[in-house]
Scaffold this active site. Structure first.
Site, PDB file in Angstrom:
ATOM      1  CE1 TYR A  18      12.612  -0.978  10.687  1.00 50.69           C
ATOM      2  CE2 TYR A  18      14.910  -0.297  10.810  1.00 50.69           C
ATOM      3  CZ  TYR A  18      13.785  -0.585  10.061  1.00 50.69           C
ATOM      4  OH  TYR A  18      13.835  -0.485   8.693  1.00 50.69           O
ATOM      5  CE  LYS A  36      12.852  -3.887   8.449  1.00 57.19           C
ATOM      6  NZ  LYS A  36      12.070  -4.380   7.280  1.00 57.19           N
ATOM      7  CB  SER A  40      16.857  -2.079   7.565  1.00 56.21           C
ATOM      8  OG  SER A  40      17.485  -0.892   7.999  1.00 56.21           O
ATOM      9  CB  ILE A  58      10.128  -0.440  -0.292  1.00 55.91           C
ATOM     10  CG1 ILE A  58      11.195   0.622   0.021  1.00 55.91           C
ATOM     11  CG2 ILE A  58      10.758  -1.624  -1.016  1.00 55.91           C
ATOM     12  CD1 ILE A  58      12.231   0.186   1.052  1.00 55.91           C
ATOM     13  CB  ALA A  68       7.893  -4.540   0.958  1.00 59.72           C
ATOM     14  CB  THR A  75       8.987   5.202   2.691  1.00 59.39           C
ATOM     15  OG1 THR A  75       9.570   4.985   3.988  1.00 59.39           O
ATOM     16  CG2 THR A  75       9.813   4.489   1.631  1.00 59.39           C
ATOM     17  CB  SER A 104      -0.926   0.015   1.225  1.00 60.43           C
ATOM     18  OG  SER A 104      -0.154  -0.005   2.403  1.00 60.43           O
ATOM     19  N   GLY A 113       6.579  -3.483   6.985  1.00 59.62           N
ATOM     20  CA  GLY A 113       7.469  -3.289   8.127  1.00 59.62           C
ATOM     21  C   GLY A 113       6.955  -2.216   9.060  1.00 59.62           C
TER      22      GLY A 113
END
Lengths: 254, 79
Positions: free
Chosen positions: A158, A162, A145, A22, A92, A193, A19, A94
């Site tokens: 985070y 990742k 990432s 990336i 993608a 983003t 949506s 996240g």
């Protein structure tokens, strides 16, 4: 190898986080190269915006909550029945929230782990089952990432979520190679983003400027990462598995 | 608001790894050892928790005292 090994015509590709950011850029690029997209995300309206922006037709979008890990396997099975066996999967989706350790609760970590790592693992579990991967094989690309390998204060949840993808990629690549399923990750630097803008808005102008200066080629665009993902998903990368492709404008070269 | 001024001061002290006694409404934030970059991120998380307000580091740095922080958050004086 065919000259058009980057072409994705006739391939059905599932993309989470379709949506925005990336995920959306990847869906747009892959559709442009001929793929049929199955897009997943939470926000139904923005998913429809993504679908409307895709070249070609016959794409499918579905609003789902990837925090429900147990539902991912049955969901993938249903989607394949509705569309076709998958030539690629791109994870993608996240989440990223800054929170120092002293303020962290279990749920802060679990929220990151569920979407960033566990959902990717459950997608791999799903594609390992009979009838899910396309006959010619499947390429799974997990979006990690630079923080999979590096650290940042306030981003322990985070970074560790990742970072989990690195081990997952290697183990799954070995386990699934015989089934012609390739597993790789891309490791983007800071990309412009909505998610990264939200994070940068918290940091203040001075820190944001420092982050920008740490990217010798500047802050990236979602399309820059989409190009790398589309390559790994394509037949051009048919001998690449178990690896992580850094796409960071030079950030981690320092 | 979800917390009183006094409760906020106590929770801010905790967020900054300071003794509760070290943080009062008139405390100058820059005088606190814990008011560093991680402390400021902690304060941002605390403000989100207590007031459901998202502020950034630049906004925090404009505040001289704990009272300024609360004023920025439109703290209701009746609390």
């Amino acid at each position: 190898m065919a000259d058009d090994a980057l072409n994705l015509a006739g391939k059905c590709i599932l993309i989470t986080g379709a949506s925005s950011g990336i995920g959306r850029a990847t869906a747009q690029l892959m559709a442009h190269r001929g793929a049929r997209i199955v897009g997943l995300a939470r926000d139904a309206n923005r998913l429809e915006e993504t679908r409307a922006s895709l070249a070609g037709s016959n794409h499918l979008v579905r609003s789902v909550d990837l925090e429900d890990a147990a539902a991912i396997g049955p969901l993938v099975q249903d989607l394949v029945q509705e569309t076709a066996p998958l030539a690629a999967i791109v994870h993608a989706a996240g989440v990223q929230h800054a929170r120092p350790l002293r303020m962290s609760r279990p749920d802060d970590f679990l929220a990151h782990y569920r979407v960033n790592a566990l959902a990717g693992a459950m997608l791999l579990a799903a594609v390992s089952k009979r009838g899910i991967a396309a006959e010619g094989g499947c390429s799974v690309v997990l979006v990690g990432s630079v923080m999979s390998e590096l650290g940042a204060a306030g981003l322990s949840a985070y970074c560790s979520s990742k970072g989990a993808l690195l081990g997952l990629v290697r183990a799954a690549a070995l386990e699934l190679a015989a089934a012609r399923i390739r597993v790789n990750a891309v490791l983007p630097g800071v990309v412009d983003t909505e998610m990264s803008r939200h994070h940068r808005a918290t940091l203040g102008a001075e820190h944001v400027k420092q982050i920008e200066q740490m990217h010798p080629l500047g802050i990236g665009q979602a399309e820059d990462v989409a190009q790398a993902i589309a390559f790994l998903a394509s037949d051009a990368a048919r001998w690449i598995t178990g690896t992580c492709l850094t796409v960071d404008g030079g950030y981690s070269a320092q | 608001m979800a917390v009183s001024k006094q409760e906020f001061a106590v929770r801010l002290a905790e967020a900054l790894n300071e003794d509760a006694a070290a943080v009062a409404l008139n405390t100058v934030l820059d005088d606190l050892e814990g008011w560093d970059s991680v402390g400021q991120l902690s304060a941002i998380a605390l403000i989100d928790e207590c007031f459901n307000r998202r502020v950034n580091v630049d906004e925090l740095r404009k505040c001289v005292s704990v009272a300024d922080l609360l004023a920025m958050l439109d703290h209701d004086e009746s609390n």
